[in-house]
Scaffold this motif. Structure first.
Motif, PDB file in Angstrom:
ATOM      1  N   LYS A 158      13.582   5.928   9.857  1.00  0.00           N
ATOM      2  CA  LYS A 158      13.638   5.043  11.216  1.00  0.00           C
ATOM      3  C   LYS A 158      14.970   5.164  12.493  1.00  0.00           C
ATOM      4  O   LYS A 158      16.005   5.812  11.487  1.00  0.00           O
ATOM      5  N   VAL A 159      14.477   4.982  13.738  1.00  0.00           N
ATOM      6  CA  VAL A 159      15.303   5.273  15.071  1.00  0.00           C
ATOM      7  C   VAL A 159      16.045   4.645  15.489  1.00  0.00           C
ATOM      8  O   VAL A 159      15.738   3.386  15.539  1.00  0.00           O
ATOM      9  N   TYR A 160      17.536   5.022  15.549  1.00  0.00           N
ATOM     10  CA  TYR A 160      18.614   3.233  16.556  1.00  0.00           C
ATOM     11  C   TYR A 160      18.961   4.291  17.100  1.00  0.00           C
ATOM     12  O   TYR A 160      19.106   4.996  17.520  1.00  0.00           O
ATOM     13  N   GLU A 161      19.524   3.460  18.491  1.00  0.00           N
ATOM     14  CA  GLU A 161      20.046   3.988  19.479  1.00  0.00           C
ATOM     15  C   GLU A 161      21.449   2.298  19.811  1.00  0.00           C
ATOM     16  O   GLU A 161      21.223   1.425  19.252  1.00  0.00           O
ATOM     17  N   VAL A 162      22.753   3.043  19.979  1.00  0.00           N
ATOM     18  CA  VAL A 162      23.791   1.991  19.959  1.00  0.00           C
ATOM     19  C   VAL A 162      24.544   2.533  21.699  1.00  0.00           C
ATOM     20  O   VAL A 162      24.626   3.589  21.332  1.00  0.00           O
ATOM     21  N   GLU A 163      25.196   1.558  21.152  1.00  0.00           N
ATOM     22  CA  GLU A 163      25.941   1.999  22.993  1.00  0.00           C
ATOM     23  C   GLU A 163      27.093   2.061  22.645  1.00  0.00           C
ATOM     24  O   GLU A 163      27.405   0.401  21.831  1.00  0.00           O
ATOM     25  N   ILE A 164      28.106   2.265  23.003  1.00  0.00           N
ATOM     26  CA  ILE A 164      29.722   2.201  22.227  1.00  0.00           C
ATOM     27  C   ILE A 164      30.209   1.925  23.882  1.00  0.00           C
ATOM     28  O   ILE A 164      30.014   3.063  25.045  1.00  0.00           O
TER      29      ILE A 164
ATOM     30  N   GLU B  50      39.646   7.194  28.612  1.00  0.00           N
ATOM     31  CA  GLU B  50      39.440   5.596  29.436  1.00  0.00           C
ATOM     32  C   GLU B  50      38.433   4.795  29.299  1.00  0.00           C
ATOM     33  O   GLU B  50      37.487   5.458  28.229  1.00  0.00           O
ATOM     34  N   ALA B  51      37.944   3.917  29.820  1.00  0.00           N
ATOM     35  CA  ALA B  51      36.592   3.102  30.023  1.00  0.00           C
ATOM     36  C   ALA B  51      35.756   3.938  30.079  1.00  0.00           C
ATOM     37  O   ALA B  51      35.609   4.567  31.085  1.00  0.00           O
ATOM     38  N   GLY B  52      34.765   3.252  29.942  1.00  0.00           N
ATOM     39  CA  GLY B  52      33.284   4.393  29.860  1.00  0.00           C
ATOM     40  C   GLY B  52      31.661   3.865  28.349  1.00  0.00           C
ATOM     41  O   GLY B  52      32.449   2.886  27.393  1.00  0.00           O
ATOM     42  N   THR B  53      30.641   4.812  29.277  1.00  0.00           N
ATOM     43  CA  THR B  53      30.209   3.764  28.071  1.00  0.00           C
ATOM     44  C   THR B  53      29.446   4.880  27.297  1.00  0.00           C
ATOM     45  O   THR B  53      28.867   5.881  28.128  1.00  0.00           O
ATOM     46  N   MET B  54      28.766   5.149  25.990  1.00  0.00           N
ATOM     47  CA  MET B  54      28.613   6.566  25.384  1.00  0.00           C
ATOM     48  C   MET B  54      26.880   5.932  24.573  1.00  0.00           C
ATOM     49  O   MET B  54      27.407   4.837  23.867  1.00  0.00           O
ATOM     50  N   GLU B  55      26.121   6.196  24.798  1.00  0.00           N
ATOM     51  CA  GLU B  55      25.160   5.896  24.291  1.00  0.00           C
ATOM     52  C   GLU B  55      24.844   6.963  22.257  1.00  0.00           C
ATOM     53  O   GLU B  55      24.807   8.359  23.462  1.00  0.00           O
TER      54      GLU B  55
END
Length: 147
Positions: free
Chosen positions: A63-69, A112-117
């Protein structure tokens, strides 16, 4: 003559399923990367003194998953988990709208602050974790089971 092309076509379709959406789209075959096979995981949070995850992850192989960190920038924080990263196939890592297609990862870090997917395919069943490097606290990690 038709019998000679059947194995060739099967190989092309299998390659399309494994090699990604662009090639798969060429042949009209989305395979394992089809959006119907994708699930969004709860966001992981990197913040000084706060838990990384609310609950463990239970994933299914294939199964494929997507997560935001998400990092709030309160400290230079990251996640490591070489065992987990070797048990999955990473389709892409997206940072600031830039898509990165790596062969693999060992860890990720935010200065620093941010988002990674991260979008990935769970492959190898087992018990894994992602944790903040150098920490031992239960709240500074997420337990992962791939069935």
């Amino acid at each position: 003559m038709k019998a000679l092309f059947k194995p060739l076509l099967g190989g092309v379709l299998l390659s399309a399923a494994i090699c990604g959406p662009a090639l798969a789209h060429e042949f009209g075959f989305a395979g394992i990367l089809d959006h119907a096979n994708k699930e969004e995981l709860p966001e992981l949070t990197l913040s000084s003194g706060k838990p990384v995850s609310e609950a463990p992850w239970k994933l299914k192989s294939g199964k494929v998953y997507e997560v935001e960190i998400v990092s709030d920038g309160t400290a230079e924080l990251g996640l490591e988990g070489s065992g987990f990263f070797r048990a999955i196939w990473i389709n892409e890592v997206v940072v600031n709208g830039l898509e990165i297609r790596p062969y693999g990862l060992d860890s990720v870090e935010f200065d620093e602050a941010g988002t990674m997917e991260i979008e990935f395919l769970a492959i190898k069943p087992g018990r894994y974790f992602l944790r903040q490097p150098g920490t031992t606290g239960e709240s500074q990690r997420v337990e992962i089971v791939i069935e």
